[in-house]
Each structure stands twice: as C-alpha cells, then as structure tokens.
Design an enzyme around this catalytic site. Structure first.
Site, PDB file in Angstrom:
ATOM      1  N   LYS A 201       0.806  -1.216   0.000  1.00  0.00           N
ATOM      2  CA  LYS A 201       0.000   0.000   0.000  1.00  0.00           C
ATOM      3  C   LYS A 201       0.850   1.283   0.000  1.00  0.00           C
ATOM      4  O   LYS A 201       2.061   1.234   0.111  1.00  0.00           O
ATOM      5  CB  LYS A 201      -0.952  -0.007   1.183  1.00  0.00           C
ATOM      6  CG  LYS A 201      -1.756  -1.296   1.310  1.00  0.00           C
ATOM      7  CD  LYS A 201      -2.633  -1.629   0.113  1.00  0.00           C
ATOM      8  CE  LYS A 201      -3.392  -2.921   0.401  1.00  0.00           C
ATOM      9  NZ  LYS A 201      -4.322  -3.350  -0.589  1.00  0.00           N
TER      10      LYS A 201
HETATM   11  C1  LIG Z   1      -5.369  -4.392   0.385  1.00  0.00           C
HETATM   12  C2  LIG Z   1      -6.817  -4.234   0.244  1.00  0.00           C
HETATM   13  C3  LIG Z   1      -7.735  -4.675   1.208  1.00  0.00           C
HETATM   14  C4  LIG Z   1      -7.368  -5.516   2.387  1.00  0.00           C
HETATM   15  O1  LIG Z   1      -6.261  -5.203   3.058  1.00  0.00           O
HETATM   16  P1  LIG Z   1      -5.412  -6.276   3.925  1.00  0.00           P
HETATM   17  O2  LIG Z   1      -4.646  -5.367   4.806  1.00  0.00           O
HETATM   18  O3  LIG Z   1      -4.589  -7.071   2.982  1.00  0.00           O
HETATM   19  O4  LIG Z   1      -6.385  -7.105   4.701  1.00  0.00           O
HETATM   20  C5  LIG Z   1      -9.070  -4.383   1.025  1.00  0.00           C
HETATM   21  N1  LIG Z   1      -9.508  -3.725  -0.047  1.00  0.00           N
HETATM   22  C6  LIG Z   1      -8.666  -3.302  -1.013  1.00  0.00           C
HETATM   23  C7  LIG Z   1      -9.214  -2.547  -2.186  1.00  0.00           C
HETATM   24  C8  LIG Z   1      -7.303  -3.568  -0.918  1.00  0.00           C
HETATM   25  O5  LIG Z   1      -6.500  -3.183  -1.905  1.00  0.00           O
END
Ligand SMILES: *Cc1c(COP(=O)(O)O)cnc(C)c1O
Length: 419
Positions: A201
C-alpha cells in the site's frame, strides 16, 4: 543509441516500503529497548506511564485526516469488518461491492455474516452508479465504494443514490491512503472507511489497517468487533460502555506495526507530492489520443497520482498497443491480464462466485435470516471485464524521475501514432 522510447532503466518498488530508511529501524529498535515489557496497546497503567504506540498513531491519524475516530488494526480486511459491524450489518443483509476490487472487500462482508452483491465498474474504474442502483433490493443495507490505485471513485454520485435508498455508505480506501475528494480525505463524509497498510500500500507497516468513523456509537461497536476482551482492557479509547460489549474477532494492531506506521505517516505527503508531480508531467507530455481515452477521474486534485490508466477503444487495440509498447521497452499488459488470475477481478473470486462456505450450513447465503437470492457467475459483469481488458496501466513509484515519465509518454505517443 537505441531508438526505443524507453532509454532509462525503470525503477521498481512499492511506495511505502521503498520510502523506508533508518527512521523506521530506529522506531522499532527504540520500542524494543524501551517497551519490551509492555509491548501491548492496552495498558493497565494507561494514562500514568504514557500512551502506547497505537495510541500515539491514532492521535496522529485523527489530526492528519480530521476524522473523529481511528482504530489501528491487524489488517485492512479487519478494518472493513469493523466498519460493517459498526453499523450492525450482518446476517440477512446485502452489501453492494464493485466487481473490481481486492477480494477482501467482498470477504469482509461475508465475515460479518452478510451477503456481497457485485456491481459493475465504469470508465472511472470505480463503481458504476447506474448499476449500483440496479443492484439494490429490499435486503440491501450498505454499499462499499472502493478507490482503486489511489484514484478517487465517483463519491458524490454513489452517495446521492445511497442517501435516496437510505443505505449506509462505507469507503474502502485501502489502496488510497492520502487520496482526497473535494478537499477532504476520502471517507470523511461517509459513515465509516478503511485503510490497509499491508506491504503493497501507499504507506506500510508490513501488515495493518485502520478503521475510521465520525460516529461515536459506530466507533464503539467497531472497537468491540476488533477485540473480544475489549470490555476487560483499560484503554485510552473513548469507550463509554453505553454500547453493550459483544465478543467477536481478534484484530488488534501490534505495537511494532504502529511504531513503523507513525514514521510512514510522516512520509505520506512527501511520497504523494512526488507521485502527483510525476503524473502531472506524464499527462502534460501526452499528445491528443487517437486510440485510447484516459481513465475518468472524478477529482483529479485528490488523486494520489501513482497510477495512470489508458483505456483503449477496443480490446484488439489494447492488445496491439501493449505489443508495440513492449517493443518500446514498456511492458504493460491490460489490467485484466496483469498478474493473472488477478485477485482484484470478481471473475477470479472462486470462493464467492461458487458460494463456498466455511460451514456445511452454507453461511451466509443459506442463513435462515437471508431472504434474498443473489446469484453470481463469471460473466455477470461484462462491462467490467471489457473495460479491464481495454485498460493499460502505468504504475509510478518514488524512485522514478521526470525522465522516466517523459519516456513513458514518448512511448505512448509513438505507439498511438503507429496504429
Ligand atoms: C489491500 C486491500 C484490502 C485488504 O487489506 P489487507 O490489509 O490485505 O487485509 C481491502 N480492499 C482493497 C481494495 C485492498 O486493496
């Protein structure tokens, strides 16, 4: 010298992790040296010996975003289930999610016992307002709008429909930390919203997530959802116990992750200044397109600026562009083919499309309180599949320079002129 458009090596790397340096190392080292006997976010001595890393982080998150409440968690998926629980969404309810998002958006709905309903995306690569409205049934309780790749989706249009039908609106900003919509951080005008800080992220703590809301009652329920022992911990969190504590999941954020994320949060603006600048340079270097249109961006000012999507006029043109770009040294397949099978496209969500349940009773689809009859199939959202097969995307990172993005534009311009 090569006559390829791309002459300079293209640096790789995820945003937040590429921005890591001695500051994160020091934050973790100091935490272990100073706090190894109480590396836990809730403290018996809370208020006396100072706040935990999670407390400090949440204070910084509220100050930065303007949100009234923030809770640091183990994951973005967990943050979404807190957001859903915070509005008492569960068995019997349907929640509408877009066909293009990480599977976790839909999985969080299942996690709280509700049924995900999948809606088409449009040329914004976010939820299509018209299809959203078509998918509303008497069982619909909420919508989750997702901002993919840091680009704000059609917030106002989705909100108008949600209001009209009295639905809870949640924003999944897991990929859009720092993105804004009409001057405010995305989510701020919705009922609740979520960030993920996993490795991929904008900023990262390895794993992690944040549940945000501006609603005091909702926050309490979200907090109970996050920790079954919540009623027994001493905490700085604004818990009044007016909401009856319920026992649910284990989603507590770790002190190590919080220490890292505090540093990363400081770096957020610097990261986005760079990606936003690069995106502006790239866009201003493009000639008037013949064979593609740019992804529609509802609020370009609020875009995180790390992705640029070119939507070709048809699938054959996308394939041709992709082949010619590869010859120029720029390897971008369609979004549909990237990392195939892509976990961000509903047609690859086998456990959901096939309604595979963790229990023989077929929860949540066969839950007795669910009176709807949602059906899924791999071709249920043809517009989404078509758009993603026509979409070519360049992803930017903090190691790239103006030279890199000008060459990307050269490659696109050259290829667009050749077809
Ligand atoms: C990464 C992501 C999630 C979930 O995040 P995690 O931390 O991996 O549980 C949910 N929605 C979107 C759009 C994502 O890109």
């Amino acid at each position: 010298m090569s006559d390829k458009a791309i002459k300079t090596p293209i640096p790789a790397g995820a945003l937040g992790s590429s921005a890591m340096d001695e500051r994160e190392v020091e934050a973790v080292a100091n935490l272990i040296k100073q706090e190894h006997e109480r590396m836990f976010r809730y403290r018996e001595d809370a208020g006396e010996k100072g706040m935990s890393q999670c407390d400090y982080l949440e204070t910084a998150l509220r100050e930065k975003t303007g949100a009234s409440y923030a809770l640091f968690l183990a994951s973005g998926t967990g943050a979404l289930s807190c957001a859903l629980s915070s509005y008492e969404i569960g068995p019997g309810d349907e929640v509408i999610v877009p066909a293009y998002t990480y599977i976790a958006t839909a999985a969080a709905v299942i996690d709280v016992g509700a049924v995900p309903v999948i809606a088409e995306i449009d040329d914004s690569l976010g939820m299509d307002p018209a299809d959203f409205e078509r998918k509303i049934t008497p069982h619909t309780k909420a919508v989750i709008l997702v901002h993919m790749q840091g680009v704000p989706a059609r917030v106002d249009a989705i909100r108008a429909i949600a209001k009209k039908h009295n639905l809870i609106m949640i924003e999944d900003a897991c990929q859009a930390i720092g993105a804004k919509y009409k001057g405010k951080y995305v989510g701020m005008d919705s009922d609740a919203w979520a960030w993920s800080t996993n490795f991929f992220k904008v900023i990262t703590s390895g794993e992690g997530g944040v549940f945000f809301t501006n609603n005091a009652d909702a926050f309490q329920r979200g907090v109970y959802q996050s920790d079954s022992g919540m009623a027994m911990w001493k905490t700085e969190l604004p818990i009044t116990k007016e909401t009856k504590p319920f026992a649910r999941a284990g989603l507590r954020g770790s002190e190590v992750s919080a220490a890292i994320l505090r540093v990363q949060l400081d770096k957020l603006d610097g990261i986005l200044d760079h990606t936003r600048h690069l995106k502006k340079v790239l866009l201003s270097s493009l000639n008037t397109p013949k064979n593609y249109q740019l992804q529609y961006v509802d609020d370009p000012e609020g875009d995180c600026g790390f992705s640029i999507t070119f939507i070709a006029k048809d699938q054959a043109t996308a394939k041709k562009m992709s082949e010619l770009l590869a010859e120029e040294g720029l390897n971008i397949g369609s979004v549909y083919n990237a990392g195939f099978p892509d976990r961000h496209i509903y047609s690859h969500w086998d456990p959901i499309i096939n309604k595979v349940s963790a229990t023989p009773a077929g929860y949540p689809w066969k839950d007795p309180s669910y009176k709807g009859n949602v059906e899924y199939s791999v071709d249920m959202c043809p517009n989404t599949l078509d758009i993603l097969q026509r979409a070519l995307r360049i992803t930017l990172n903090i190691r790239m320079t103006e030279t890199n993005v000008k060459e990307f534009a050269d490659a696109i311009n050259k290829v667009d002129a050749m077809i």
